[in-house]
Write an enzyme that holds these catalytic residues in place. Sequence first.
Site, PDB file in Angstrom:
ATOM      1  N   GLU A   1       5.439  -5.043   6.870  1.00 56.52           N
ATOM      2  CA  GLU A   1       4.755  -3.983   7.616  1.00 56.52           C
ATOM      3  C   GLU A   1       5.352  -3.763   9.000  1.00 56.52           C
ATOM      4  OE1 GLU A   1       3.277  -6.434   5.933  1.00 56.52           O
ATOM      5  OE2 GLU A   1       1.465  -5.736   4.910  1.00 56.52           O
TER       6      GLU A   1
ATOM      7  N   ALA B   1       0.865  -1.182   0.000  1.00 52.74           N
ATOM      8  CA  ALA B   1       0.000   0.000   0.000  1.00 52.74           C
ATOM      9  C   ALA B   1       0.897   1.225   0.000  1.00 52.74           C
ATOM     10  CB  ALA B   1      -0.883  -0.020   1.234  1.00 52.74           C
TER      11      ALA B   1
ATOM     12  N   GLY C   1       0.741  -5.106   1.081  1.00 48.64           N
ATOM     13  CA  GLY C   1      -0.516  -5.193   0.327  1.00 48.64           C
ATOM     14  C   GLY C   1      -0.311  -5.834  -1.045  1.00 48.64           C
TER      15      GLY C   1
ATOM     16  N   GLU D   1      -0.404  -9.433  -0.374  1.00 45.00           N
ATOM     17  CA  GLU D   1      -1.801  -9.770  -0.043  1.00 45.00           C
ATOM     18  C   GLU D   1      -2.679  -9.761  -1.296  1.00 45.00           C
ATOM     19  OE1 GLU D   1      -1.788  -6.700   2.969  1.00 45.00           O
ATOM     20  OE2 GLU D   1      -2.282  -8.175   4.520  1.00 45.00           O
TER      21      GLU D   1
HETATM   22  N1  DAK Z   1       4.553   3.208  -0.812  1.00 41.86           N
HETATM   23  C1  DAK Z   1       4.923   4.373  -1.406  1.00 41.86           C
HETATM   24  N2  DAK Z   1       6.021   4.493  -2.165  1.00 41.86           N
HETATM   25  C2  DAK Z   1       6.805   3.423  -2.333  1.00 41.86           C
HETATM   26  C3  DAK Z   1       6.507   2.176  -1.736  1.00 41.86           C
HETATM   27  C4  DAK Z   1       5.319   2.082  -0.948  1.00 41.86           C
HETATM   28  N3  DAK Z   1       4.903   0.945  -0.401  1.00 41.86           N
HETATM   29  N4  DAK Z   1       7.472   1.296  -2.063  1.00 41.86           N
HETATM   30  C5  DAK Z   1       8.342   1.965  -2.846  1.00 41.86           C
HETATM   31  N5  DAK Z   1       7.945   3.246  -3.011  1.00 41.86           N
HETATM   32  C6  DAK Z   1       8.601   4.307  -3.775  1.00 41.86           C
HETATM   33  C7  DAK Z   1       9.835   4.836  -3.042  1.00 41.86           C
HETATM   34  O1  DAK Z   1       9.470   5.801  -2.084  1.00 41.86           O
HETATM   35  C8  DAK Z   1      10.615   5.423  -4.189  1.00 41.86           C
HETATM   36  O2  DAK Z   1      10.061   6.657  -4.547  1.00 41.86           O
HETATM   37  P1  DAK Z   1      10.973   7.984  -4.764  1.00 41.86           P
HETATM   38  O3  DAK Z   1      11.781   8.136  -3.545  1.00 41.86           O
HETATM   39  O4  DAK Z   1      11.801   7.619  -5.986  1.00 41.86           O
HETATM   40  O5  DAK Z   1       9.996   9.081  -5.013  1.00 41.86           O
HETATM   41  C9  DAK Z   1      10.344   4.445  -5.328  1.00 41.86           C
HETATM   42  O6  DAK Z   1       9.149   3.768  -4.974  1.00 41.86           O
HETATM   43  C10 DAK Z   1      11.436   3.412  -5.500  1.00 41.86           C
HETATM   44  O7  DAK Z   1      11.649   2.802  -4.244  1.00 41.86           O
HETATM   45  P2  DAK Z   1      13.098   2.622  -3.582  1.00 41.86           P
HETATM   46  O8  DAK Z   1      13.996   3.742  -3.968  1.00 41.86           O
HETATM   47  O9  DAK Z   1      12.888   2.398  -2.133  1.00 41.86           O
HETATM   48  O10 DAK Z   1      13.598   1.296  -4.322  1.00 41.86           O
HETATM   49  P3  DAK Z   1      14.609   0.187  -3.779  1.00 41.86           P
HETATM   50  O11 DAK Z   1      14.838  -0.712  -4.936  1.00 41.86           O
HETATM   51  O12 DAK Z   1      15.799   0.825  -3.109  1.00 41.86           O
HETATM   52  O13 DAK Z   1      13.830  -0.597  -2.634  1.00 41.86           O
HETATM   53  C11 DAK Z   1      11.905  -1.747  -1.712  1.00 41.86           C
HETATM   54  C12 DAK Z   1      12.716  -1.355  -2.983  1.00 41.86           C
HETATM   55  C13 DAK Z   1      10.625  -2.442  -2.193  1.00 41.86           C
HETATM   56  C14 DAK Z   1      12.705  -2.725  -0.850  1.00 41.86           C
HETATM   57  C15 DAK Z   1      11.579  -0.467  -0.892  1.00 41.86           C
HETATM   58  O14 DAK Z   1      11.026   0.497  -1.791  1.00 41.86           O
HETATM   59  C16 DAK Z   1      10.604  -0.728   0.214  1.00 41.86           C
HETATM   60  O15 DAK Z   1      10.984  -1.231   1.272  1.00 41.86           O
HETATM   61  N6  DAK Z   1       9.344  -0.331   0.009  1.00 41.86           N
HETATM   62  C17 DAK Z   1       8.294  -0.411   1.038  1.00 41.86           C
HETATM   63  C18 DAK Z   1       7.818  -1.836   1.217  1.00 41.86           C
HETATM   64  C19 DAK Z   1       6.763  -1.939   2.317  1.00 41.86           C
HETATM   65  O16 DAK Z   1       7.056  -1.615   3.487  1.00 41.86           O
HETATM   66  N7  DAK Z   1       5.576  -2.365   1.955  1.00 41.86           N
HETATM   67  C20 DAK Z   1       4.463  -2.496   2.906  1.00 41.86           C
HETATM   68  C21 DAK Z   1       3.664  -1.221   2.952  1.00 41.86           C
HETATM   69  S1  DAK Z   1       2.306  -1.285   4.112  1.00 41.86           S
HETATM   70  C22 DAK Z   1      -5.357  -2.663   3.987  1.00 41.86           C
HETATM   71  C23 DAK Z   1      -4.913  -2.910   2.721  1.00 41.86           C
HETATM   72  C24 DAK Z   1      -3.537  -2.964   2.457  1.00 41.86           C
HETATM   73  C25 DAK Z   1      -2.627  -2.712   3.467  1.00 41.86           C
HETATM   74  C26 DAK Z   1      -3.080  -2.467   4.741  1.00 41.86           C
HETATM   75  C27 DAK Z   1      -4.444  -2.418   5.017  1.00 41.86           C
HETATM   76  N8  DAK Z   1      -6.727  -2.609   4.296  1.00 41.86           N
HETATM   77  C28 DAK Z   1      -7.691  -3.179   3.328  1.00 41.86           C
HETATM   78  C29 DAK Z   1      -7.183  -2.021   5.469  1.00 41.86           C
HETATM   79  C30 DAK Z   1      -1.228  -2.764   3.135  1.00 41.86           C
HETATM   80  C31 DAK Z   1      -0.227  -2.148   3.821  1.00 41.86           C
HETATM   81  C32 DAK Z   1       1.114  -2.138   3.261  1.00 41.86           C
HETATM   82  O17 DAK Z   1       1.396  -2.688   2.214  1.00 41.86           O
END
Ligand code: DAK
Length: 259
Positions: A133, A67, A110, A113
């Site tokens: 997360e 997400a 997400g 998921e």
């Molecule tokens: N959200 C927003 N932007 C994201 C992102 C994310 N999840 N993942 C990556 N990006 C963006 C980065 O900010 C970056 O943008 P700029 O800085 O260039 O503007 C760009 O994508 C490239 O990312 P990185 O520079 O970080 O790329 P790397 O190759 O170095 O790293 C990475 C890739 C995937 C390891 C890293 O980007 C990362 O750790 N990303 C976050 C992963 C994460 O924590 N995902 C979980 C998010 S929480 C629900 C439904 C869904 C959910 C909850 C509730 N309900 C129905 C209630 C879901 C929650 C989640 O998913």
Amino acid sequence: MTFEFIIVEPEYKKHIALIRLNRPDALNALNLQLMGELRDALKELDDNDEVRVIVLTGNEKAFAAGADIKQMADKNAIDMLKIDQFTTWDQIKKTKKPLIAAVSGFALGGGCELAMTCDMIVASESAKFGQPEIKIGVMPGAGGTQRLTKAMGKALAMEMILTGNFIDAEKALQHGLINRIAPVELYLDEAIKLATEIALQSPLATQMAKEAIVKSFDLGISEGVLFERKNYYLLFAGQDQKEGMNAFIEKRKPDFKGN
Ligand code: DAK
């Protein structure tokens, strides 16, 4: 069907529709608009009689990295309640036609998921699955604790969710999270191949069988078997059953029409 963050090809191949998540600069992070578009596209494809199987993909680098963290970072619990993402996710879960995720690169949070909400997953050799997360101070919120545990068992799900570590495609296959692995340049073709095989079957039987399998997650075995039985009987009301059985007897290939 034109959207901003997804690309939809209702007739990618005969009876097969393709949806591509398309926010490459954000690794296909699932913002609210993208999820709304996906919900609407799936509903439209579900209502389109020409479509029998839907394939959902991202790009080589990311299926979806979760997400959109930037969109939710400053929200409080009441904001989240009002946004009510569950309605959108629940609608996606209700898709009646088989939904195959073709995953390359990151399928995180997400994104993982969403892949698990699909009925089958074909992955590229570079796919990485994870529920990270915990590293941003929360936990899975779209079914991850339940679906990952049911797919891979408690030990591995617990480890993945409590550490936030990713697993690769090989491990995901070993533990039953995914169906197949293909080289990066072939994973979408492999997903389409699987979709083509399913699209040749009776759309009615496919839909009824999918429904019964999905029910098995909510029902005990006795109720599940009863549910299956009703769907089984129902298929004898349609032409596809006659076509399928007559084709067998006449030693020819069936031509299913979905009626
Ligand atoms: N959200 C927003 N932007 C994201 C992102 C994310 N999840 N993942 C990556 N990006 C963006 C980065 O900010 C970056 O943008 P700029 O800085 O260039 O503007 C760009 O994508 C490239 O990312 P990185 O520079 O970080 O790329 P790397 O190759 O170095 O790293 C990475 C890739 C995937 C390891 C890293 O980007 C990362 O750790 N990303 C976050 C992963 C994460 O924590 N995902 C979980 C998010 S929480 C629900 C439904 C869904 C959910 C909850 C509730 N309900 C129905 C209630 C879901 C929650 C989640 O998913």
